[in-house]
Design a protein around this motif. Structure first.
Motif, PDB file in Angstrom:
ATOM      1  N   LEU A 218       0.706  -1.329   0.071  1.00  0.00           N
ATOM      2  CA  LEU A 218      -0.106  -0.058  -0.182  1.00  0.00           C
ATOM      3  C   LEU A 218       0.904   1.101  -0.185  1.00  0.00           C
ATOM      4  CD1 LEU A 218      -2.794  -1.082   2.487  1.00  0.00           C
ATOM      5  CD2 LEU A 218      -2.711  -1.627   0.078  1.00  0.00           C
ATOM      6  N   ILE A 219       1.848   1.212   0.962  1.00  0.00           N
ATOM      7  CA  ILE A 219       2.453   2.648   0.854  1.00  0.00           C
ATOM      8  C   ILE A 219       3.643   2.884  -0.227  1.00  0.00           C
ATOM      9  CG2 ILE A 219       2.334   2.702   3.523  1.00  0.00           C
ATOM     10  CD1 ILE A 219       5.229   2.141   3.291  1.00  0.00           C
ATOM     11  N   HIS A 220       4.108   1.682  -0.636  1.00  0.00           N
ATOM     12  CA  HIS A 220       4.963   2.080  -1.704  1.00  0.00           C
ATOM     13  C   HIS A 220       4.587   1.833  -3.196  1.00  0.00           C
ATOM     14  CE1 HIS A 220       8.596   2.462   0.697  1.00  0.00           C
ATOM     15  NE2 HIS A 220       8.326   1.446   1.243  1.00  0.00           N
ATOM     16  N   LEU A 221       3.609   0.956  -3.389  1.00  0.00           N
ATOM     17  CA  LEU A 221       3.067   0.867  -4.647  1.00  0.00           C
ATOM     18  C   LEU A 221       1.972   1.635  -5.107  1.00  0.00           C
ATOM     19  CD1 LEU A 221       2.729  -3.242  -5.541  1.00  0.00           C
ATOM     20  CD2 LEU A 221       4.659  -1.568  -5.633  1.00  0.00           C
ATOM     21  N   VAL A 222       1.244   2.057  -4.021  1.00  0.00           N
ATOM     22  CA  VAL A 222       0.223   3.216  -4.136  1.00  0.00           C
ATOM     23  C   VAL A 222       0.797   4.592  -3.705  1.00  0.00           C
ATOM     24  CG1 VAL A 222      -1.983   3.945  -3.521  1.00  0.00           C
ATOM     25  CG2 VAL A 222      -1.536   1.426  -3.845  1.00  0.00           C
ATOM     26  N   GLY A 223       1.270   4.676  -2.545  1.00  0.00           N
ATOM     27  CA  GLY A 223       1.663   5.941  -1.773  1.00  0.00           C
ATOM     28  C   GLY A 223       2.675   6.466  -2.617  1.00  0.00           C
ATOM     29  N   GLY A 224       3.808   5.536  -3.123  1.00  0.00           N
ATOM     30  CA  GLY A 224       4.882   5.949  -3.670  1.00  0.00           C
ATOM     31  C   GLY A 224       4.537   6.022  -5.588  1.00  0.00           C
ATOM     32  N   ALA A 225       3.456   5.450  -5.880  1.00  0.00           N
ATOM     33  CA  ALA A 225       2.955   5.287  -7.283  1.00  0.00           C
ATOM     34  C   ALA A 225       4.120   4.599  -8.041  1.00  0.00           C
ATOM     35  CB  ALA A 225       2.642   6.851  -7.754  1.00  0.00           C
ATOM     36  N   HIS A 226       4.691   3.610  -7.661  1.00  0.00           N
ATOM     37  CA  HIS A 226       5.818   3.010  -8.470  1.00  0.00           C
ATOM     38  C   HIS A 226       5.258   2.243  -9.579  1.00  0.00           C
ATOM     39  CE1 HIS A 226       9.273   4.252  -5.653  1.00  0.00           C
ATOM     40  NE2 HIS A 226       8.316   3.849  -4.897  1.00  0.00           N
ATOM     41  N   ASN A 227       6.058   2.194 -10.426  1.00  0.00           N
ATOM     42  CA  ASN A 227       5.686   1.205 -11.687  1.00  0.00           C
ATOM     43  C   ASN A 227       5.793  -0.210 -11.443  1.00  0.00           C
ATOM     44  OD1 ASN A 227       8.244   1.277 -11.886  1.00  0.00           O
ATOM     45  ND2 ASN A 227       8.725   2.464 -13.694  1.00  0.00           N
ATOM     46  N   ASP A 228       6.525  -0.299 -10.405  1.00  0.00           N
ATOM     47  CA  ASP A 228       6.671  -1.779  -9.815  1.00  0.00           C
ATOM     48  C   ASP A 228       5.152  -2.512  -9.866  1.00  0.00           C
ATOM     49  OD1 ASP A 228       9.784  -2.234  -8.617  1.00  0.00           O
ATOM     50  OD2 ASP A 228       9.161  -0.284  -8.797  1.00  0.00           O
TER      51      ASP A 228
ATOM     52  N   PRO B 248      12.868  -1.016  -0.607  1.00  0.00           N
ATOM     53  CA  PRO B 248      11.971  -2.165   0.072  1.00  0.00           C
ATOM     54  C   PRO B 248      10.820  -2.554  -1.023  1.00  0.00           C
ATOM     55  CG  PRO B 248      12.613  -0.104   1.384  1.00  0.00           C
ATOM     56  CD  PRO B 248      13.143   0.092   0.061  1.00  0.00           C
ATOM     57  N   TRP B 249      10.620  -1.659  -1.741  1.00  0.00           N
ATOM     58  CA  TRP B 249       9.492  -2.324  -2.797  1.00  0.00           C
ATOM     59  C   TRP B 249       9.773  -3.356  -3.890  1.00  0.00           C
ATOM     60  CZ3 TRP B 249      11.120   2.705  -2.232  1.00  0.00           C
ATOM     61  CH2 TRP B 249      11.907   3.201  -3.343  1.00  0.00           C
ATOM     62  N   TYR B 250      11.233  -3.385  -4.031  1.00  0.00           N
ATOM     63  CA  TYR B 250      11.802  -4.483  -4.950  1.00  0.00           C
ATOM     64  C   TYR B 250      11.531  -5.889  -4.300  1.00  0.00           C
ATOM     65  CZ  TYR B 250      14.831  -1.018  -7.144  1.00  0.00           C
ATOM     66  OH  TYR B 250      15.443   0.251  -7.972  1.00  0.00           O
ATOM     67  N   VAL B 251      11.272  -6.074  -3.048  1.00  0.00           N
ATOM     68  CA  VAL B 251      10.997  -7.281  -2.400  1.00  0.00           C
ATOM     69  C   VAL B 251       9.754  -7.571  -2.837  1.00  0.00           C
ATOM     70  CG1 VAL B 251      10.704  -8.410  -0.115  1.00  0.00           C
ATOM     71  CG2 VAL B 251      12.525  -6.583  -0.278  1.00  0.00           C
ATOM     72  N   LEU B 252       8.953  -6.898  -3.296  1.00  0.00           N
ATOM     73  CA  LEU B 252       7.666  -7.473  -3.593  1.00  0.00           C
ATOM     74  C   LEU B 252       7.798  -8.146  -4.930  1.00  0.00           C
ATOM     75  CD1 LEU B 252       5.684  -3.938  -2.907  1.00  0.00           C
ATOM     76  CD2 LEU B 252       5.481  -6.204  -1.522  1.00  0.00           C
TER      77      LEU B 252
ATOM     78  N   LEU C 156       7.774 -14.202   5.809  1.00  0.00           N
ATOM     79  CA  LEU C 156       7.615 -12.870   4.840  1.00  0.00           C
ATOM     80  C   LEU C 156       6.853 -11.999   5.433  1.00  0.00           C
ATOM     81  CD1 LEU C 156       6.518 -15.102   1.917  1.00  0.00           C
ATOM     82  CD2 LEU C 156       8.641 -13.900   1.953  1.00  0.00           C
ATOM     83  N   ALA C 157       5.889 -12.306   6.390  1.00  0.00           N
ATOM     84  CA  ALA C 157       4.995 -10.999   7.031  1.00  0.00           C
ATOM     85  C   ALA C 157       5.891 -10.336   7.904  1.00  0.00           C
ATOM     86  CB  ALA C 157       4.068 -11.704   7.724  1.00  0.00           C
ATOM     87  N   VAL C 158       6.721 -10.664   8.726  1.00  0.00           N
ATOM     88  CA  VAL C 158       7.570 -10.034   9.494  1.00  0.00           C
ATOM     89  C   VAL C 158       8.697  -9.312   8.760  1.00  0.00           C
ATOM     90  CG1 VAL C 158       9.602 -10.493  11.240  1.00  0.00           C
ATOM     91  CG2 VAL C 158       7.569 -11.585  11.523  1.00  0.00           C
ATOM     92  N   LEU C 159       9.439  -9.897   7.633  1.00  0.00           N
ATOM     93  CA  LEU C 159      10.284  -8.891   6.738  1.00  0.00           C
ATOM     94  C   LEU C 159       9.362  -7.909   6.362  1.00  0.00           C
ATOM     95  CD1 LEU C 159      12.822  -8.843   4.992  1.00  0.00           C
ATOM     96  CD2 LEU C 159      11.906 -10.118   3.363  1.00  0.00           C
ATOM     97  N   CYS C 160       8.335  -7.827   5.574  1.00  0.00           N
ATOM     98  CA  CYS C 160       7.412  -6.682   5.212  1.00  0.00           C
ATOM     99  C   CYS C 160       7.054  -5.725   6.257  1.00  0.00           C
ATOM    100  CB  CYS C 160       5.980  -7.269   4.522  1.00  0.00           C
ATOM    101  SG  CYS C 160       6.246  -8.252   3.009  1.00  0.00           S
ATOM    102  N   ALA C 161       6.788  -6.217   7.411  1.00  0.00           N
ATOM    103  CA  ALA C 161       6.645  -5.437   8.535  1.00  0.00           C
ATOM    104  C   ALA C 161       7.720  -4.453   8.736  1.00  0.00           C
ATOM    105  CB  ALA C 161       6.162  -6.148   9.817  1.00  0.00           C
ATOM    106  N   GLY C 162       8.737  -4.894   8.839  1.00  0.00           N
ATOM    107  CA  GLY C 162      10.129  -4.363   9.097  1.00  0.00           C
ATOM    108  C   GLY C 162      10.612  -3.332   8.059  1.00  0.00           C
ATOM    109  N   LEU C 163      10.281  -3.664   6.832  1.00  0.00           N
ATOM    110  CA  LEU C 163      10.592  -2.785   5.567  1.00  0.00           C
ATOM    111  C   LEU C 163       9.689  -1.608   5.461  1.00  0.00           C
ATOM    112  CD1 LEU C 163      11.398  -5.469   2.908  1.00  0.00           C
ATOM    113  CD2 LEU C 163      12.976  -3.806   4.152  1.00  0.00           C
TER     114      LEU C 163
END
Length: 477
Positions: free
Chosen positions: A212-222, A392-396, A415-422
Motif C-alpha cells: 500500500l505505502i510503496h506501490l500506491v503511496g509511492g506510485a511506483h511502476n513496480d 523495500p518495494w523491490y522485495v515485492l 515474509l510477513a515479519v520481513l514486510c513489517a520491518g521494511l
C-alpha cells in the motif's frame, strides 16, 4: 460483541492509519519543489510523527485483520479483503508522493517522449522546467531504465496532462492502482492452484502495508510490473500459455526482472505437453512468442531498444545492497588505488550475479518439488538480495509469487515479519534519516501502538481470541 464488529474495528483502524499517513505526507512527504505546500520546519516534524503513527496503526490493523479472518470462507473472505483494500487505499490517492520521488522521474520521462526527446540517451535535465526540477540531482543526467510498455503509459499521462504536476502524480497513482487490481484478481487463482487459502494469499500479497505505502503511496511502476506478472502466471495456471507469455512480456517491458516469469510459463506448459521433447518444445514456443511480442511492442512504442543498454541504471554510489555495501567496504580499504577500487566494486557485483545463478541452479534442480511459481519467487528474491541496488518495494517482486503459493506457515510468517520491518525503514520524503527524524519517527510509532492497544482494550474483551499465527494453507476444521 461479534466477530463482525472486530472485523469492522480492524478495518477502521487500518483506514485511520492510512489516513494519517496521507495527511502526514502533506508536511513530510516527497513534496514538489517550487509549489507552496505545507512543508518545512514545524510542519515537516509534525507530519513525520503523523506518518509513523499511521504506519504503526496500519501494520497492527493488518495483523489484526489477518487473525480475525483466518479460516473464513474463501470466496467471501476474498471479497471482504478487496473491500478492505479499497478502504485502505482511498486516503492515499490524493496524497502527495510518499517514501520516494520516483514518480517525478516517470512524469519527466513521459514529457520528454511527448516532446520528441530520446529518454534512453538523455536524462531529465535536458527537459528543464518544473517537472525536471522535481527529479533528484543523482538522476538528472541518467537515461531511463524502463521498458517501452511503461514509457507508453508515461507518455500518455504526460500528453493528457501536459505540465500539470499534481494531476500527473494522481494519474500515475491510478496506473499503480490498476496494477494492484490485476494483482488482487490474480493472486487467488495462483493460491487455489497449490491449495493455499486465497484469502490468506490476498492478505499477504495484496493487503500488505508494504504494498500500500510503496506501490500506491509511492506510485511506483513496480505495481504495473507485478500486476502483469501475476496475471501472466494466473493465465499459465489456467492453461493459457500464449496469453501468459504476452502478459509477462508486457511486465518485463516495464521492468526486466519480470522476464524470469517466462521460465515458469515454459515449465507449466511442459507439464501439459505429450510426446517427445516437451521442454524444448514449450521453451521454443515461449521464446518465439516473447521475441515477436517484444519487437511488436517496441515498434509501436517508437522508443527503440535503448532500454537494453540502460539496464544497469539503478547502480550508483548511494545504493544499498549486500554486494554494493561489500564493494564500498572493500573500496575503502583500497582507497589509495583507483584501479583497485574499480576492480573491487566490479568483482562484488559479479559475485552477486554468480550467487543469483547458484540460487537459480538450485531452484532448477528442485523444480519438481518447489513448483514453477514458488521457484520463481525464490529466484526473484535472490535477484533483489544479490543485486547492486535494493529498495523495500523491490522485495515485492518475489513476495507476490511466494505469498500466493507458499504452503508452509513458517515461510509465510517470515515474509510477513520481513514486510513489517521494511515498512518502517524509509522516511516519507525518501531521503536519508538523521538523529532528530529517527526520534520523531519512533515517537510517532509509539503513539500509534498506544492508540491501537487502546482500541484493542475496548474491543477485545467481547471478541474471540484466535491464535497468533500467520494465515496459510487450508486446514480441516
Amino acid at each position: 460483541m461479534s466477530k463482525d464488529h472486530g472485523l469492522s474495528s480492524s478495518r477502521a483502524v487500518g483506514f485511520a492509519g492510512s489516513s494519517l499517513v496521507a495527511v502526514g505526507g502533506l508536511g513530510a512527504g516527497a513534496l514538489p519543489v517550487g509549489i507552496p505546500y505545507l512543508a518545512g520546519g514545524h510542519h515537516a516534524r509534525l507530519g513525520l510523527v503523523c506518518v509513523y503513527t499511521g504506519l504503526a496503526l496500519l501494520l497492527l490493523a493488518w495483523w489484526w485483520y489477518g487473525r480475525i479472518t483466518r479460516g473464513d470462507n474463501a470466496d467471501e473472505s476474498c471479497r471482504t479483503a478487496w473491500r478492505t483494500l479499497a478502504l485502505w487505499v482511498a486516503p492515499m490517492v490524493l496524497a502527495p508522493p510518499l517514501f520516494s520521488r520516483d514518480v517525478y522521474s516517470y512524469l519527466a520521462q513521459g514529457l520528454m517522449i511527448d516532446s520528441g526527446m530520446d529518454v534512453y540517451r538523455h536524462g531529465p535535465s535536458v527537459l528543464g522546467g518544473m517537472a525536471a526540477a522535481q527529479v533528484p540531482a543523482i538522476w538528472q543526467h541518467t537515461p531511463s531504465p524502463y521498458g517501452p510498455v511503461f514509457l507508453i503509459v508515461a507518455e500518455v499521462v504526460a500528453g493528457l496532462l501536459s505540465s500539470h504536476l499534481l494531476l500527473g502524480v494522481i494519474a500515475m497513482r491510478l496506473v499503480a492502482i490498476s496494477g494492484l487490481a490485476l494483482l488482487a484478481g490474480s493472486v487467488p487463482i495462483l493460491a487455489r492452484s497449490t491449495g493455499v487459502r486465497p484469502s490468506s494469499a490476498t492478505w499477504l500479497a495484496v493487503l500488505n502495508p508494504l504494498v500500500l505505502i510503496h506501490l500506491v503511496g509511492g506510485a511506483h511502476n513496480d505495481a504495473l510490473m507485478v500486476g502483469l506478472l501475476a496475471a501472466g502466471l494466473a493465465a499459465a495456471v489456467k492453461h493459457r500459455p500464449i496469453v501468459a507469455t504476452l502478459l509477462i512480456v508486457a511486465a518485463a517491458l516495464v521492468k526486466w526482472p519480470a522476464a524470469l516469469g517466462l521460465f515458469a510459463v515454459a515449465a507449466m506448459w511442459t507439464g501439459r505437453l505429450e510426446g517427445r521433447w516437451p521442454w524444448p518444445r514449450a521453451a521454443g514456443a515461449v521464446i518465439a512468442t516473447a521475441g515477436a511480442a517484444t519487437v511488436l511492442i517496441t515498434t509501436v512504442a517508437g522508443t527503440g531498444y535503448g532500454w537494453v543498454s540502460a539496464l544497469d541504471t539503478p547502480i550508483s554510489a548511494q545504493n544499498w545492497s549486500l554486494t554494493s555495501t561489500l564493494g564500498r567496504w572493500t573500496a575503502h580499504l583500497l582507497a589509495h588505488d583507483a584501479v583497485g577500487v574499480a576492480v573491487a566494486e566490479g568483482l562484488w557485483r559479479w559475485a552477486g550475479v554468480l550467487a543469483t545463478l547458484v540460487v537459480a541452479g538450485i531452484v532448477w534442480t528442485c523444480r519438481a518439488h518447489l513448483g514453477p511459481v514458488y521457484g520463481l519467487g525464490i529466484v526473484l528474491v535472490a535477484v533483489v538480495a544479490f543485486g547492486p541496488a535494493i529498495r523495500p518495494w523491490y522485495v515485492l517482486w518475489g513476495l507476490v509469487p511466494l505469498a500466493a503459493v507458499a504452503e508452509h506457515r513458517r515461510v509465510r510468517g517470515l515474509l510477513a515479519v520481513l514486510c513489517a520491518g521494511l515498512v518502517l525503514v524509509v522516511l516519507p520524503d525518501g531521503f536519508a534519516a538523521d538523529a532528530e527524524r529517527v526520534l520523531l519517527a519512533v515517537l510517532g510509532a509509539l503513539i500509534g501502538i498506544a492508540a491501537f492497544l487502546l482500541v484493542r482494550l475496548l474491543v477485545a474483551p467481547a471478541t474471540p481470541r484466535p491464535v497468533w499465527t500467520v494465515p496459510g494453507r487450508r486446514t480441516s476444521r
